[in-house]
Design a protein around this motif. Structure first.
Motif, PDB file in Angstrom:
ATOM      1  N   GLU A  84      -0.010 -63.192   1.652  1.00  0.00           N
ATOM      2  CA  GLU A  84       1.412 -62.795   1.907  1.00  0.00           C
ATOM      3  C   GLU A  84       2.193 -64.040   2.357  1.00  0.00           C
ATOM      4  N   VAL A  85       2.867 -64.769   1.297  1.00  0.00           N
ATOM      5  CA  VAL A  85       3.500 -65.896   1.655  1.00  0.00           C
ATOM      6  C   VAL A  85       5.068 -65.581   1.557  1.00  0.00           C
ATOM      7  N   ARG A  86       5.720 -65.690   2.959  1.00  0.00           N
ATOM      8  CA  ARG A  86       7.068 -65.205   2.850  1.00  0.00           C
ATOM      9  C   ARG A  86       8.014 -65.808   1.805  1.00  0.00           C
ATOM     10  N   GLY A  87       8.915 -65.193   1.530  1.00  0.00           N
ATOM     11  CA  GLY A  87       9.910 -65.688   0.471  1.00  0.00           C
ATOM     12  C   GLY A  87       9.838 -65.278  -0.765  1.00  0.00           C
ATOM     13  N   ALA A  88      10.872 -65.734  -1.705  1.00  0.00           N
ATOM     14  CA  ALA A  88      10.795 -65.294  -3.080  1.00  0.00           C
ATOM     15  C   ALA A  88      11.243 -66.716  -3.910  1.00  0.00           C
ATOM     16  N   LEU A  89      10.846 -66.702  -5.086  1.00  0.00           N
ATOM     17  CA  LEU A  89      11.372 -67.615  -5.884  1.00  0.00           C
ATOM     18  C   LEU A  89      12.462 -67.383  -7.097  1.00  0.00           C
ATOM     19  N   PRO A  90      13.208 -67.858  -7.677  1.00  0.00           N
ATOM     20  CA  PRO A  90      14.017 -67.466  -8.734  1.00  0.00           C
ATOM     21  C   PRO A  90      13.246 -68.175  -9.933  1.00  0.00           C
ATOM     22  N   CYS A  91      13.313 -67.557 -11.226  1.00  0.00           N
ATOM     23  CA  CYS A  91      12.692 -67.991 -12.454  1.00  0.00           C
ATOM     24  C   CYS A  91      13.635 -69.219 -12.752  1.00  0.00           C
ATOM     25  N   SER A  92      12.934 -70.241 -13.399  1.00  0.00           N
ATOM     26  CA  SER A  92      13.580 -71.448 -13.904  1.00  0.00           C
ATOM     27  C   SER A  92      14.528 -71.023 -15.214  1.00  0.00           C
ATOM     28  N   PRO A  94      17.555 -69.143 -17.257  1.00  0.00           N
ATOM     29  CA  PRO A  94      18.804 -68.656 -16.630  1.00  0.00           C
ATOM     30  C   PRO A  94      18.977 -67.143 -16.733  1.00  0.00           C
ATOM     31  N   HIS A  95      18.415 -66.443 -15.829  1.00  0.00           N
ATOM     32  CA  HIS A  95      18.672 -65.157 -15.507  1.00  0.00           C
ATOM     33  C   HIS A  95      18.703 -64.873 -14.226  1.00  0.00           C
ATOM     34  N   ALA A  96      19.291 -63.544 -13.479  1.00  0.00           N
ATOM     35  CA  ALA A  96      19.027 -63.225 -12.280  1.00  0.00           C
ATOM     36  C   ALA A  96      17.669 -62.718 -11.954  1.00  0.00           C
ATOM     37  N   GLY A  97      17.228 -62.691 -10.720  1.00  0.00           N
ATOM     38  CA  GLY A  97      16.041 -62.324 -10.193  1.00  0.00           C
ATOM     39  C   GLY A  97      15.303 -63.148  -9.437  1.00  0.00           C
ATOM     40  N   ASP A  98      14.873 -62.695  -8.484  1.00  0.00           N
ATOM     41  CA  ASP A  98      13.744 -63.493  -7.570  1.00  0.00           C
ATOM     42  C   ASP A  98      12.380 -62.826  -7.589  1.00  0.00           C
ATOM     43  N   TYR A  99      11.363 -63.507  -7.362  1.00  0.00           N
ATOM     44  CA  TYR A  99       9.927 -63.224  -7.589  1.00  0.00           C
ATOM     45  C   TYR A  99       9.312 -63.527  -6.135  1.00  0.00           C
ATOM     46  N   PHE A 100       8.410 -62.597  -5.761  1.00  0.00           N
ATOM     47  CA  PHE A 100       7.652 -62.950  -4.305  1.00  0.00           C
ATOM     48  C   PHE A 100       6.907 -64.048  -4.709  1.00  0.00           C
TER      49      PHE A 100
END
Ligand SMILES: [Zn+2]
Length: 150
Positions: A84-92, A94-100
Protein backbone atom coordinates in the motif's frame (compact mmCIF):
# COMPACT_ATOMS: atom_id res chain seq x y z
CA UNK A 1 3.84 8.40 -40.53
CA UNK A 2 3.64 11.96 -39.27
CA UNK A 3 2.38 12.09 -35.71
CA UNK A 4 -0.49 14.31 -34.66
CA UNK A 5 0.31 17.19 -32.25
CA UNK A 6 -1.68 15.39 -29.53
CA UNK A 7 0.55 12.32 -29.75
CA UNK A 8 3.71 14.45 -29.77
CA UNK A 9 2.51 16.16 -26.57
CA UNK A 10 1.67 12.81 -25.00
CA UNK A 11 5.11 11.50 -25.88
CA UNK A 12 6.69 14.46 -24.11
CA UNK A 13 4.50 14.05 -21.03
CA UNK A 14 5.27 10.34 -20.79
CA UNK A 15 9.02 11.03 -21.01
CA UNK A 16 9.12 13.84 -18.49
CA UNK A 17 6.28 13.10 -16.06
CA UNK A 18 7.31 14.62 -12.72
CA UNK A 19 5.02 12.07 -11.04
CA UNK A 20 7.24 9.08 -11.74
CA UNK A 21 11.04 9.14 -11.60
CA UNK A 22 12.34 8.83 -15.15
CA UNK A 23 8.86 9.07 -16.63
CA UNK A 24 7.01 6.23 -18.31
CA UNK A 25 9.30 5.87 -21.32
CA UNK A 26 12.59 4.98 -19.55
CA UNK A 27 15.44 5.34 -22.03
CA UNK A 28 13.35 4.06 -24.94
CA UNK A 29 14.17 6.15 -28.03
CA UNK A 30 11.00 5.02 -29.84
CA UNK A 31 7.84 7.12 -30.03
CA UNK A 32 4.93 6.15 -27.81
CA UNK A 33 3.00 5.10 -30.94
CA UNK A 34 5.85 2.79 -31.96
CA UNK A 35 6.03 1.27 -28.47
CA UNK A 36 2.29 0.58 -28.44
CA UNK A 37 2.26 -0.79 -32.00
CA UNK A 38 5.22 -3.10 -31.38
CA UNK A 39 3.69 -4.47 -28.16
CA UNK A 40 0.34 -4.93 -29.92
CA UNK A 41 2.14 -7.03 -32.53
CA UNK A 42 3.70 -9.16 -29.80
CA UNK A 43 0.30 -9.71 -28.15
CA UNK A 44 -1.22 -10.68 -31.50
CA UNK A 45 1.44 -13.37 -31.94
CA UNK A 46 0.88 -14.56 -28.36
CA UNK A 47 -2.90 -14.69 -28.94
CA UNK A 48 -3.76 -12.58 -25.90
CA UNK A 49 -5.40 -9.16 -25.80
CA UNK A 50 -4.31 -6.24 -23.64
CA UNK A 51 -7.74 -6.32 -22.01
CA UNK A 52 -7.34 -9.98 -21.03
CA UNK A 53 -3.94 -9.22 -19.52
CA UNK A 54 -5.28 -6.21 -17.60
CA UNK A 55 -8.28 -8.20 -16.34
CA UNK A 56 -5.97 -10.90 -14.96
CA UNK A 57 -3.72 -8.26 -13.33
CA UNK A 58 -6.79 -6.64 -11.77
CA UNK A 59 -8.01 -10.01 -10.45
CA UNK A 60 -4.60 -10.74 -8.86
CA UNK A 61 -4.33 -7.25 -7.33
CA UNK A 62 -7.85 -7.55 -5.88
CA UNK A 63 -7.06 -10.96 -4.37
CA UNK A 64 -3.73 -9.85 -2.89
CA UNK A 65 -5.06 -6.50 -1.61
CA UNK A 66 -7.28 -8.33 0.85
CA UNK A 67 -4.22 -9.77 2.60
CA UNK A 68 -2.83 -6.35 3.55
CA UNK A 69 0.90 -6.57 2.82
CA UNK A 70 1.41 -10.30 3.16
CA UNK A 71 1.85 -12.92 0.44
CA UNK A 72 -1.36 -14.44 -0.84
CA UNK A 73 -1.63 -17.66 -2.82
CA UNK A 74 -3.28 -16.86 -6.14
CA UNK A 75 -3.20 -20.44 -7.37
CA UNK A 76 -0.86 -23.46 -7.15
CA UNK A 77 1.95 -21.67 -9.02
CA UNK A 78 1.54 -18.03 -8.09
CA UNK A 79 1.64 -15.79 -5.05
CA UNK A 80 1.16 -12.06 -4.88
CA UNK A 81 1.50 -9.17 -2.45
CA UNK A 82 0.20 -5.61 -2.57
CA UNK A 83 2.26 -2.80 -1.03
CA UNK A 84 0.00 0.00 0.00
CA UNK A 85 1.58 3.22 -1.19
CA UNK A 86 -0.57 6.17 -0.27
CA UNK A 87 -1.82 8.43 -3.00
CA UNK A 88 -3.03 8.22 -6.54
CA UNK A 89 -1.71 9.12 -9.97
CA UNK A 90 -3.53 10.56 -12.95
CA UNK A 91 -3.11 8.92 -16.34
CA UNK A 92 -0.96 10.87 -18.83
CA UNK A 93 -3.63 10.56 -21.50
CA UNK A 94 -6.15 13.40 -21.56
CA UNK A 95 -9.07 12.01 -19.56
CA UNK A 96 -10.33 12.17 -16.00
CA UNK A 97 -9.50 9.62 -13.31
CA UNK A 98 -6.78 8.85 -10.77
CA UNK A 99 -5.26 5.45 -10.08
CA UNK A 100 -3.88 4.07 -6.83
CA UNK A 101 -0.10 4.13 -6.47
CA UNK A 102 -0.12 0.75 -4.71
CA UNK A 103 2.21 -1.82 -6.22
CA UNK A 104 1.40 -5.48 -6.80
CA UNK A 105 4.25 -8.00 -6.84
CA UNK A 106 3.51 -11.33 -8.49
CA UNK A 107 5.83 -14.28 -8.09
CA UNK A 108 5.66 -17.62 -9.84
CA UNK A 109 6.56 -20.18 -7.22
CA UNK A 110 7.64 -22.72 -9.88
CA UNK A 111 10.03 -20.53 -11.92
CA UNK A 112 10.77 -17.76 -9.42
CA UNK A 113 9.79 -15.17 -12.03
CA UNK A 114 8.77 -11.95 -10.32
CA UNK A 115 7.00 -8.97 -11.86
CA UNK A 116 5.52 -5.77 -10.48
CA UNK A 117 2.84 -3.34 -11.55
CA UNK A 118 0.88 -0.38 -10.24
CA UNK A 119 -2.85 0.20 -10.63
CA UNK A 120 -1.97 2.82 -13.22
CA UNK A 121 -0.19 0.12 -15.27
CA UNK A 122 -3.37 -1.97 -15.28
CA UNK A 123 -5.30 1.03 -16.57
CA UNK A 124 -2.72 2.03 -19.20
CA UNK A 125 -2.59 -1.54 -20.54
CA UNK A 126 -6.40 -1.93 -20.60
CA UNK A 127 -7.27 1.48 -22.01
CA UNK A 128 -4.24 2.43 -24.09
CA UNK A 129 -2.34 -0.81 -24.78
CA UNK A 130 0.67 0.90 -23.18
CA UNK A 131 3.19 -1.24 -21.28
CA UNK A 132 5.64 1.68 -20.84
CA UNK A 133 8.94 2.26 -22.59
CA UNK A 134 12.04 0.08 -22.16
CA UNK A 135 14.09 1.04 -19.13
CA UNK A 136 11.17 2.55 -17.21
CA UNK A 137 10.59 1.35 -13.64
CA UNK A 138 7.44 -0.63 -14.41
CA UNK A 139 8.08 -1.85 -17.95
CA UNK A 140 7.51 -5.59 -18.24
CA UNK A 141 7.89 -7.12 -21.69
CA UNK A 142 4.45 -8.37 -22.78
CA UNK A 143 5.78 -11.89 -23.35
CA UNK A 144 7.18 -12.04 -19.79
CA UNK A 145 3.95 -10.62 -18.41
CA UNK A 146 1.88 -13.25 -20.22
CA UNK A 147 4.21 -16.00 -18.99
CA UNK A 148 3.82 -14.82 -15.41
CA UNK A 149 0.07 -14.24 -15.48
CA UNK A 150 -1.34 -17.25 -17.36
ZN1 LIG B 1 -5.63 6.61 -19.39
Amino acid sequence: MKQSPDIVDLDKILRTSPLVAGGFMGDDPRSVTEVIDTDAGTLFVLGVTAKQIAARMRQITDMAAQALGTWTDIDARRQAMVDEVRGALPCSWPHAGDYFKRVTTLQRTDSGQTIRWSDLNIHMIAAHGFFEGRGSTFRTEPAELVAALF
